[in-house]
Design an enzyme around this catalytic site. Structure first.
Site, PDB file in Angstrom:
ATOM      1  N   LEU A 105      38.918  51.814  87.338  1.00  0.00           N
ATOM      2  CA  LEU A 105      39.311  53.051  86.373  1.00  0.00           C
ATOM      3  C   LEU A 105      39.072  52.687  84.767  1.00  0.00           C
ATOM      4  CD1 LEU A 105      41.999  54.123  88.490  1.00  0.00           C
ATOM      5  CD2 LEU A 105      40.023  55.079  88.577  1.00  0.00           C
ATOM      6  N   PRO A 106      38.784  53.549  84.209  1.00  0.00           N
ATOM      7  CA  PRO A 106      38.673  53.645  82.649  1.00  0.00           C
ATOM      8  C   PRO A 106      39.597  52.902  81.711  1.00  0.00           C
ATOM      9  CG  PRO A 106      37.866  55.625  83.332  1.00  0.00           C
ATOM     10  CD  PRO A 106      38.667  55.044  84.254  1.00  0.00           C
ATOM     11  N   THR A 136      39.495  47.147  83.251  1.00  0.00           N
ATOM     12  CA  THR A 136      39.963  46.183  82.114  1.00  0.00           C
ATOM     13  C   THR A 136      41.054  47.266  81.124  1.00  0.00           C
ATOM     14  OG1 THR A 136      37.639  45.396  81.797  1.00  0.00           O
ATOM     15  CG2 THR A 136      39.316  45.383  80.049  1.00  0.00           C
ATOM     16  N   LYS A 212      39.549  38.544  80.462  1.00  0.00           N
ATOM     17  CA  LYS A 212      38.377  39.794  79.953  1.00  0.00           C
ATOM     18  C   LYS A 212      38.653  40.213  78.568  1.00  0.00           C
ATOM     19  CE  LYS A 212      35.496  42.572  80.435  1.00  0.00           C
ATOM     20  NZ  LYS A 212      35.587  44.048  81.518  1.00  0.00           N
ATOM     21  N   LYS A 287      37.649  50.819  73.291  1.00  0.00           N
ATOM     22  CA  LYS A 287      39.037  50.767  73.969  1.00  0.00           C
ATOM     23  C   LYS A 287      39.362  49.374  74.192  1.00  0.00           C
ATOM     24  CE  LYS A 287      39.257  50.488  78.374  1.00  0.00           C
ATOM     25  NZ  LYS A 287      39.070  49.467  79.299  1.00  0.00           N
TER      26      LYS A 287
END
Length: 337
Positions: A105-106, A136, A212, A287
């Site tokens: 998911l975003p 992430t 990440k 983001k």
């Protein structure tokens, strides 16, 4: 380094104990639930269902994506000749029917809502379910959700990815995995191997997310530097393919120059040669840059270059079109100046 909550510390020290009748991935009766069929998730789920013999149930708020996925041609289940792809009508159905759940998911808010929202995954999560989040997101949110999953007797792992849409399509992603134990990591590795070529155990819960955001922080700045180099060279009259060849044979070589060159026409399979479509959106890179800055702020580490890169992606995203294009479209933004 981020500190685990007391619950996270306690769970991190518990050795893995398989649940009674815990289904193994090589058991075709095991069902994989997949939540999030965006540019990355769609291809990851496709590799899962085409490379494994398991059934998969998918969910996404985008009905066009689930409809398209349901049309993928795969052999029927050898157990009962039933279709191996199904579409869930809600998240509760995913939780109730799945032995493994992967979320892609975003943002942090989406992951938290998927698990903790009304009729979300937690409400119907079965003990022993392996829950892998490949989004992430903020490390603290990842640990918070993981602890809630643990409270349900399920197995949480954070496993964000690197490799982009091309890596998702090829099944060559790198997975950075955080989990409570090496045994639980090995359980996750069994399923992640269908989607990636490198599956790396980074440590306890949340460490996959930490690794990440560090990687993407570096990637974001490297793409801007590559775009600037390509823009300067071409403006000065150098053929972009020649410039790219020299860079990739020299010390400036990096993923952004070699795999996803931001200059259109240099690499036919790169997003830049598809009008920057079907890639990793600039708004998502922005983001991720903010995630790294927030983490650095909590540790009182100055990130001067990354701060400037974040501002640049902010300017890119002020262009409504470029915000949804691959982040290599920073090359296009530079050339507009």
């Amino acid at each position: 380094m981020f500190k685990l909550s007391p619950l996270g510390k306690r769970l991190g020290s518990i050795p893995f104990k398989p649940q009674p009748n815990h289904p193994l991935l090589n058991d075709e009766s095991s069902v994989i639930g997949f939540v999030g069929l965006g540019n990355m998730g769609f291809n990851m789920a496709k590799n899962l269902v085409t490379k494994s013999s398991n059934s998969i149930i998918v969910y996404d708020i985008n009905k066009d994506a689930t409809s398209k996925f349901s049309q993928i041609q795969v052999p029927l289940s050898s157990n009962n000749d039933s279709p191996r792809i199904s579409v869930a009508s809600n998240l509760s159905e995913i939780a109730a029917k799945s032995n493994y759940i992967i979320t892609m998911l975003p943002e942090s808010a989406h992951v938290k809502a998927a698990y903790c929202g009304k009729d979300g995954l937690l409400a119907h999560l079965k003990p022993g379910t392996v829950c892998i989040d490949s989004s992430t997101i903020d490390t603290h949110v990842s640990i918070e959700v993981s602890n809630l999953i643990s409270d349900k007797g399920a197995i949480p792992l954070d496993a964000p990815v690197s490799g982009g849409v091309m890596g998702a399509e090829a099944g060559s992603l790198t997975f950075m995995v955080g989990g409570r134990s090496s045994d639980e990591f090995l359980i996750a590795k069994d399923i992640l191997q269908f989607m990636g070529s490198k599956i790396i155990h980074c440590g306890g819960l949340g460490t996959g997310q930490t690794v990440k955001i560090c990687n993407n922080m570096l990637l974001g700045s490297a793409m801007i530097a590559t775009a600037e180099a390509m823009a300067l060279g071409t403006k000065l009259g150098v053929d972009p393919k020649l410039l790219s060849t020299v860079i990739n044979s020299s010390s400036g070589r990096c993923w952004s120059s070699e795999v996803s060159n931001p200059c259109p026409g240099v690499l036919p399979n790169a997003p830049s040669s598809r009008d920057y479509n079907d890639g990793f959106a600039s708004k998502l890179m922005l983001k991720d840059m903010y995630l790294s800055l927030n983490a650095a702020k909590s540790q009182k580490i100055p990130l001067l270059l990354s701060s400037l890169s974040t501002q640049i992606y902010g300017h890119v995203c002020n262009d409504a079109d470029l915000a949804n294009k691959d982040f290599s479209s920073v090359f296009k933004w530079i050339n507009k100046k």
